[in-house]
Design an enzyme around this catalytic site. Sequence first.
Site, mmCIF file in Angstrom:
data_model
loop_
_atom_site.group_PDB
_atom_site.id
_atom_site.type_symbol
_atom_site.label_atom_id
_atom_site.label_comp_id
_atom_site.label_asym_id
_atom_site.label_seq_id
_atom_site.Cartn_x
_atom_site.Cartn_y
_atom_site.Cartn_z
ATOM 1 N N ASP A 193 0.821 -1.212 0.000
ATOM 2 C CA ASP A 193 0.000 0.000 0.000
ATOM 3 C C ASP A 193 0.861 1.272 0.000
ATOM 4 O O ASP A 193 1.896 1.319 0.677
ATOM 5 C CB ASP A 193 -0.864 -0.040 1.271
ATOM 6 C CG ASP A 193 -1.970 0.967 1.276
ATOM 7 O OD1 ASP A 193 -2.855 0.871 0.421
ATOM 8 O OD2 ASP A 193 -1.949 1.871 2.146
ATOM 9 N N GLU A 199 2.017 -0.332 -4.776
ATOM 10 C CA GLU A 199 1.124 0.770 -5.183
ATOM 11 C C GLU A 199 1.950 2.049 -5.087
ATOM 12 O O GLU A 199 2.286 2.498 -3.981
ATOM 13 C CB GLU A 199 -0.094 0.869 -4.257
ATOM 14 C CG GLU A 199 -1.067 1.952 -4.731
ATOM 15 C CD GLU A 199 -2.041 2.426 -3.654
ATOM 16 O OE1 GLU A 199 -3.138 2.850 -4.015
ATOM 17 O OE2 GLU A 199 -1.696 2.409 -2.459
HETATM 18 C C1 GLC Z 1 -4.166 3.076 -0.708
HETATM 19 C C2 GLC Z 1 -5.373 2.184 -0.689
HETATM 20 C C3 GLC Z 1 -6.546 2.961 -0.198
HETATM 21 C C4 GLC Z 1 -6.255 3.416 1.210
HETATM 22 C C5 GLC Z 1 -4.967 4.238 1.259
HETATM 23 C C6 GLC Z 1 -4.472 4.424 2.664
HETATM 24 O O1 GLC Z 1 -4.263 4.053 -1.666
HETATM 25 O O2 GLC Z 1 -5.575 1.645 -1.960
HETATM 26 O O3 GLC Z 1 -7.735 2.215 -0.220
HETATM 27 O O4 GLC Z 1 -7.318 4.190 1.681
HETATM 28 O O5 GLC Z 1 -3.920 3.597 0.559
HETATM 29 O O6 GLC Z 1 -4.002 3.233 3.190
#
Ligand code: GLC
Length: 580
Positions: free
Chosen positions: A242, A309
């Site tokens: 994440d 991500e």
């Molecule tokens: C990422 C996740 C999202 C979450 C954020 C904070 O972007 O995909 O759903 O709210 O991180 O953890």
Amino acid sequence: MIAPPKKLYQSGFFVYCNVKFFISVIFFFCGWLSLSFGQSIDSDWWKSTTVYQIYPRSFYDTDGDGLGDLNGIIQKLDHVKSLGFETIWISPFFLSPQRDFGYDISDYHSIAPEYGDMETCLKLIAEVHARNMKIVFDLVMNHTSDEHAWFKESSSNKENEKADWYVWKDGKGKHGQKPPNNWKATIGGSGWHWHEGRKQFYWASFLEFQPDLNYSNPEVKNAMLDVARHWLSKGVDGFRLDIFNSIYEDTSFHNNPGSLKIIPSEESPDGFFQKMKYNVNQKGSFEFATELRAVVDSFQNPSRFMVGEVFGDVETTKKFCSYDGKNGLHTIFLFKTLSTPFKAKKWRNMVEEFETNFPEPYVPTYVFSNHDRRRSITPLGNDVRKAKLLAFFQFTVRGIPFTYYGEELGIEKPTLPLKTGLDPLAQRYKSIPQFMVSWTGQSLNRDECRTPMLWDTRQNAGFTSGEPWLPVAENFNEINVQTQEADSTSLMNFYKRVIALRNKNPVLREGTLTIDEELSSGDIFAFYRELNDVKFLILMNFSEREIQLKQLSSELFFSTHSSINLHSLQPLEGRILKVE
Ligand code: GLC
């Protein structure tokens, strides 16, 4: 068997050969065992896998509380397998106050009771492996919940053992009540939050209740590497990481420079009139990717996988995969896919950019929706023909395809008002007029992307016997697994066909990709996939009109359409030709 001469028999050479033979037999046997009982020993399995993302809260509820659960995932594994997917990634289901529905973790080692318990979690891992599939967890390393015991201790005073586990700074101004610098959170507004107990500010890249961990402190880094080790030792096949590009902040804490950019995009975290120069995509985060890779690589047979991500341009973010010549994350999400319009030329350019930046041995990713973004059918105007062409592309291009639950059914985006949104982002932005939300093209109310999976035509689309936590799509009578299963022309059955095609043809899983410059013109995008002596030409017609084809001396191998004309491409047709 002829006995070897005594001398040779007794010699070290002979013993060596026998030991070698014996070891080979054992290895062969282990390989056979692992293949037979579900675990592939192929260390590059991730390169050719297909991933199905499950949002556990919305997938399948087995205890009637209106929330999906781990048991529900276990019960639906055969279905996911029948679609042809090889890997599942599950959004977080660890202990959490659920203010950001699991992306705010208060204990990395416990399961949220609404989703199940440790026994069920271990059973889930085993059941996935028993089907010769892989399971990827969602690891939130950047921040914890403010209810995590670490934050509670860290915030209790300035002297405790965990005082330096989060990013604390004195404020500016006469009474120290102004934020330490101008840094904005990735969702806008200052990312600094005043803590009355410590009389200091703490940094949060995302929401206030998700304080960032301080990775400059080696103890923090080790604690989080231990979390990774913990789950890897339980057999988890890898992690989706994440907001991995927010892990490190520059310790100079200089102000960020200004920018004209208003809203951050997938390809650039800059926004809110600021360049995120000192808080995003820092050298420390690239280096941490290599450290994490070493930990992950210490688990073998089977080898494990990481996908990050990260947000930023492709050239910057590829540093997460390879920095200073060292291996980092196996791959990252290339979110350009989310904003690239459905046009032949645009897709051609996107593929070229991905291929240039992620040549073998790197593998690009192709993702068109997730729990933060509407499903891919929405920007396609809910046109199932276009959704089929998109799936055709996703499973024939060189890369790892990610499908978000329900994308294969074409679940449409409902319009849910910001005001009543459960999503904390919706709550934060609830005063923004709806027309402005539509103008940004983003789902500020992410509830819209997270409504329940549609299983059948029973009440609540068979998702729950209770009250679903989010509304069930109104048209679930037409769009659901059961109905689409029975219709050979459905989107879901098309996914099955195209995934099976990929699974059966190593050239689609592993082959090289070359764009055909001549054929890729106007509304056509054409590329080759090639492996050993097999060569496929993939043709896509992005338009609504029939397009004449030059005489091609190739054999028809597959088409998205049932009736085709060899001399032309039908509107929105995807076709594979076998090239001699
Ligand atoms: C990422 C996740 C999202 C979450 C954020 C904070 O972007 O995909 O759903 O709210 O991180 O953890």
